[in-house]
Design an enzyme around this catalytic site. Sequence first.
Site, mmCIF file in Angstrom:
data_model
loop_
_atom_site.group_PDB
_atom_site.id
_atom_site.type_symbol
_atom_site.label_atom_id
_atom_site.label_comp_id
_atom_site.label_asym_id
_atom_site.label_seq_id
_atom_site.Cartn_x
_atom_site.Cartn_y
_atom_site.Cartn_z
ATOM 1 N N ASP A 176 -6.167 -4.634 -6.979
ATOM 2 C CA ASP A 176 -5.987 -3.450 -6.107
ATOM 3 C C ASP A 176 -7.345 -3.510 -5.070
ATOM 4 O OD1 ASP A 176 -5.960 -0.940 -4.648
ATOM 5 O OD2 ASP A 176 -5.106 -0.010 -6.237
ATOM 6 N N HIS A 177 -7.093 -3.899 -3.851
ATOM 7 C CA HIS A 177 -8.238 -4.003 -3.138
ATOM 8 C C HIS A 177 -9.187 -2.966 -2.863
ATOM 9 C CE1 HIS A 177 -5.488 -2.486 0.202
ATOM 10 N NE2 HIS A 177 -6.599 -2.247 0.755
ATOM 11 N N HIS A 239 -3.207 2.962 -5.202
ATOM 12 C CA HIS A 239 -4.336 3.428 -4.625
ATOM 13 C C HIS A 239 -4.887 4.713 -4.718
ATOM 14 C CE1 HIS A 239 -4.014 -0.603 -2.655
ATOM 15 N NE2 HIS A 239 -3.170 -0.264 -1.598
#
Length: 483
Positions: A176-177, A239
């Site tokens: 998950d960036h 996110h």
Amino acid sequence: MVSRVIPVDSFDLVIFGGTGDLARRKILPGLFRRYCAGQVPPEAKIIGAARSEMSVEEFREMVRASIEEFGSTPHEPGQLSSFLERVHYEAVDATGDDGWEALKSHLRDDTIRAFYFSVGPSLFGAIAERLRDKGLADAESRIVVEKPFGHDLASAKSLNATLAQHFDETQIYRIDHYLGKETVQNLMAVRFGNMLFEPLWNSQYVDHIQITVAETVGVGGRGSYYDKSGAMRDMVQNHLMQLLCLIAMEPPAKFDPDAVRDEKLKVIRALDPVEPHHMVRGQYAAGGDEEGYRVHVENEKSRTESFVAMRVNISNWRWAGTPFYLRTGKRLRARTSEIAVVFKDAPHSIFGADAGRHRNVLSIRLQPNEGMTLDVTIKEPGPGGMRLVDVPLDMTFADALGPDTEAVPDAYERLIMDVIRGNQTLFMRGDEVEAAWAWTDPIIEGWEARGDVPKPYDPGGPGPEDSLMLLHRDGRRWREIKA
């Protein structure tokens, strides 16, 4: 100030979907930036794999064009050519037998092997199976899988089970960036490395917390995917959930991958179900020269949300009574991601009503201009009595660390280097993903059962009017969405 670069061990990295958008925009330019910084060993190999028949020279030319278009790395003459010599390519059939032996011939013994699945989830199982059966992966190999990690709890469990047939949990890196952003990691440093904040990080001193991820763009070319997903699945379940966990979790016993992820999991399991009147769904309408959501997704009857706002409560000793307000949407006023910790008022003001109402707010900006500000109340300079104003103590990284862009690496750069190091701290564990879906699914099922229709909202604004009322009913206000 220049960040200290610590080289990683030699590695072979295979990028499945090496000709795709993510590889061209993020992965390959990020690897080149790490190469220029001296973090990637000279003997490392980067191998693109995809269905397309392409020569090594053609792939290297594509990589060169991608770096020139999407990379912003100043480099010495010859560095790009040197990097490209380490880049290779093989056409591989992910669901068949073609290309796997040729791909295996590129891999070295006694070297870290990492496999990046930059492909759709439907191919994860087929690739994982062939990596094992064809002898490309061993007990020390690592696989990186991109979201979405399933569409609901059942599909997430199925996906985890499929990967678990071929790889141990310690080998699986669910990326998950958002967790690779410098500010997200600094959140842990601020909380657990400073005596100033942690004693105040609870319901006794914090009035509420806002988490906002706003985008100015619409669904673009992702219309067919997005209309089956929506903001809840696309953003909130992963996110925003990760940001919520890092804000709310208890201090881990040590900065260790499983210790950190254990505490995040406890937060998800402590989340209360969300009542219908504590949620707002929206869908952007047409505005100006821009078409609306339903035109973009080619579905005039779509009930999929492009905006979600909700009040979330955590039932534990630290946060009981302190609401968390989550908000995300497309076609909003500005592109910004922010966590705002709003502290309570002083128990008694000695300055009288004329001084106004003032609060300390810790604002953590993930984008743009990563950094933090702390609003502190001071006396306004000048004669005329005790007039109070709020001023920010600014910790913007670009200002604090200097203009050297190397000080703040891109999220993908950091995460890929963590894969090579074998550090899973910033990656999601399987039970964490499933717990997030277990909380999310009833919300989505409730919308479908009630036949909820998203509220239309004008592009370029803060979202549906009902989302403003969500906080107004509690005597609070959303922070302004601004770049």
